[in-house]
Motif scaffolding. Structure first.
Motif, PDB file in Angstrom:
ATOM      1  N   GLY A 240       0.826  -1.201   0.000  1.00 52.10           N
ATOM      2  CA  GLY A 240       0.000   0.000   0.000  1.00 52.10           C
ATOM      3  C   GLY A 240       0.860   1.249   0.000  1.00 52.10           C
ATOM      4  N   HIS A 241       0.491   2.247  -0.820  1.00 51.12           N
ATOM      5  CA  HIS A 241       1.312   3.441  -1.012  1.00 51.12           C
ATOM      6  C   HIS A 241       0.395   4.615  -1.378  1.00 51.12           C
ATOM      7  N   GLN A 242       0.965   5.714  -1.867  1.00 49.17           N
ATOM      8  CA  GLN A 242       0.174   6.915  -2.132  1.00 49.17           C
ATOM      9  C   GLN A 242      -0.838   6.740  -3.261  1.00 49.17           C
ATOM     10  N   ARG A 243      -0.624   5.791  -4.143  1.00 49.10           N
ATOM     11  CA  ARG A 243      -1.511   5.608  -5.294  1.00 49.10           C
ATOM     12  C   ARG A 243      -2.446   4.420  -5.157  1.00 49.10           C
ATOM     13  N   GLY A 244      -2.437   3.746  -4.007  1.00 49.98           N
ATOM     14  CA  GLY A 244      -3.341   2.619  -3.818  1.00 49.98           C
ATOM     15  C   GLY A 244      -2.645   1.392  -3.282  1.00 49.98           C
ATOM     16  N   VAL A 245      -3.194   0.225  -3.633  1.00 51.69           N
ATOM     17  CA  VAL A 245      -2.642  -1.057  -3.196  1.00 51.69           C
ATOM     18  C   VAL A 245      -2.296  -1.885  -4.432  1.00 51.69           C
ATOM     19  N   THR A 246      -1.070  -2.441  -4.420  1.00 52.33           N
ATOM     20  CA  THR A 246      -0.609  -3.286  -5.509  1.00 52.33           C
ATOM     21  C   THR A 246      -0.258  -4.660  -4.947  1.00 52.33           C
TER      22      THR A 246
END
Length: 478
Positions: A240-246
């Motif tokens: 999880g990061h600033q642009r969502g979850v990968t």
């Protein structure tokens, strides 16, 4: 004899070590100091019968480090490792009632790390202190680590603390030791460990995976920076990061799915079939592990700093930037909102109708999350909070500066002997004692591995991934 000091550094570009080693000889005393470049590090001293033996011991230590790539350096010329310490603002809660806090332990510094298991509670703070407490709030022990604790994670019985010095310490025995040493260019934000495999998310949105022998496996760069979430299971690593979850395949072969979230991810949790992402836009979102689809949304009133669930996701809890704690039903219905009374919750965990939180004021608090306790609190009836104090003689454990030795005649009953050997150009540790699978390697601190050297540990435990983990102090066999 005059005082003589040798200062060495090992700093590798890209993805490598960033540490120093200093040896001082003064008469018959040899002092050693080592650690992360830019930090004070750890130290220890040894006394020898003669000055000649002291000089010989120092020369041996220096030679070992030089063979590992250390080189003479001038202290202070090389920059310290980059460290980002999370800045979390917190304002008073707007909730009309306060949570029923049973007890509170003030650690003395901002705290992010928490782990609650069936036996005890663990909390780690920015000062490098890790405390263990009973579920009733009795302080049992303290671990004094060299740098600030980023997070605490568990892998079966084993407890690990990820610290600002780039090391991950095994706290499963009384004497903690560095089980992993993360590359200097990785500014650690969060960690997860599964079957000995360490997953590291960092400031730049990178994900680094390291195996149980502290060897680099693979890395990926996600779409957004500030990776405050990493969770892993047998199907994927969820970043999880600033642009969502990968989600990435466990072996790093590729991306399984990516889901944009409502705001940057600030915290993550997982259940068997879902991952939960707390975000800066006031929500926790539940995502399917299989597809990445958003299954439910849980709305708070300000940015969500932390989240957790009751088993199976029956309840979802969230802590926001305004010192409030929430409980939702699985479908997203808000059941209650209460003030924490101790700042905003930066991490949390639920166990047996109690919600444990570490907060911006450095407190570990235990909340009565039972239906009866919450109903009473909503009506203004709360228990008298017990402020827990540490005992004056609290046991304190620190990483050993030097490895103690033991003779063959003094190996304790039940002690297990292991040996460091060269295997295909790499240093491995194998079991020598009878009754163990000889082909399995032992998870062993890289800094202690010396070819041809034998060590004694109290016990070894097999892991599902086919290696052994150490239990107890590590001592060199002479």
């Amino acid at each position: 004899m005059p005082r003589a000091t040798t200062y060495l550094e090992l700093s590798q570009d890209g993805a490598g070590a960033h540490k120093f080693y200093e040896v001082t000889v003064e008469g018959t005393v040899v002092s050693v100091r080592y650690g992360r470049i830019g930090a004070s590090g750890q130290s220890g001293t040894s006394t020898f019968p003669t000055e000649a033996k002291a000089r010989a011991a120092a020369a041996k230590k220096i030679g070992e480090k030089v063979r590992k790539g250390y080189a003479p350096a001038i202290q202070g010329q090389r920059a310290a490792r980059a460290v980002t310490r999370r800045q979390a603002t917190s304002v008073p809660s707007t909730a009309r009632a306060v949570a029923p806090v049973l007890w509170r332990f003030r650690t003395g510094s901002a705290a992010f790390g928490i782990h609650i298991d069936e036996d005890r509670c663990w909390v780690g703070n920015q000062a490098g202190d890790v405390y263990t407490l009973s579920h009733g709030g009795d302080v049992l022990a303290r671990y004094a680590l060299p740098d600030g604790v980023k997070c605490l994670v568990a892998d079966d019985f084993w407890i690990y603390a990820g610290c600002d010095d780039g090391k991950v310490y095994d706290l499963s025995s009384k004497l903690p030791f560095a089980a992993y040493d993360i590359a200097a260019d990785v500014d650690i934000f969060w960690l997860d460990i599964r079957e000995g495999v360490l997953n590291v998310s960092d400031r730049d949105g990178g994900l680094t995976v390291i195996d149980h022998e502290d060897e680099y496996q693979w890395a990926r760069r996600s779409q957004g920076g500030h990776g405050w979430m990493v969770r892993a299971d047998d199907r994927a690593v969820y970043h999880g990061h600033q642009r969502g979850v990968t989600a990435y395949e466990p072996g790093g072969a590729g991306e399984l799915w990516h889901t944009p979230t409502a705001g940057g991810v600030l915290f993550g949790w997982q259940e068997d079939e879902s991952v939960y992402a707390g975000t800066g836009r006031h929500v926790v979102q539940r995502l399917s592990k299989a597809t990445g689809s958003v299954e439910a949304t849980y709305r708070a009133d300000t940015a969500v700093y932390s989240c957790a669930t009751a088993p199976g996701g029956r309840f979802v809890f969230a802590g926001d930037s305004a010192s409030s704690v929430y409980c939702f039903a699985a479908d997203g219905t808000r059941l209650w909102k209460l003030g924490t009374g101790s700042g905003s919750a930066l991490s949390m965990q639920y166990l047996d109708e109690k919600l444990y939180m570490v907060t911006t004021d450095g407190s570990l608090v235990c909340v009565d999350a039972s239906a009866a306790g919450i109903a009473a609190a909503q009506q203004g009836t709360i228990p008298v909070t017990v402020d827990v104090k540490s005992a004056a003689a609290l046991p304190t454990y620190t990483p050993a500066a030097t490895v103690r030795t033991v003779s063959s005649a003094s190996v304790p009953a039940g002690g297990v002997v292991v040996e460091c050997v060269r295997d295909g150009g790499r240093l491995r540790v194998h079991v020598v004692s009878d009754g163990f699978e000889p082909s399995w390697n032992v998870q062993f601190p890289r800094g202690m591995r010396e070819p041809g050297t034998r060590y004694v540990v109290e016990a070894l435990h097999p892991a599902q991934a086919g290696f052994y983990r150490v239990r107890g102090e590590i001592r060199r066999l002479i």
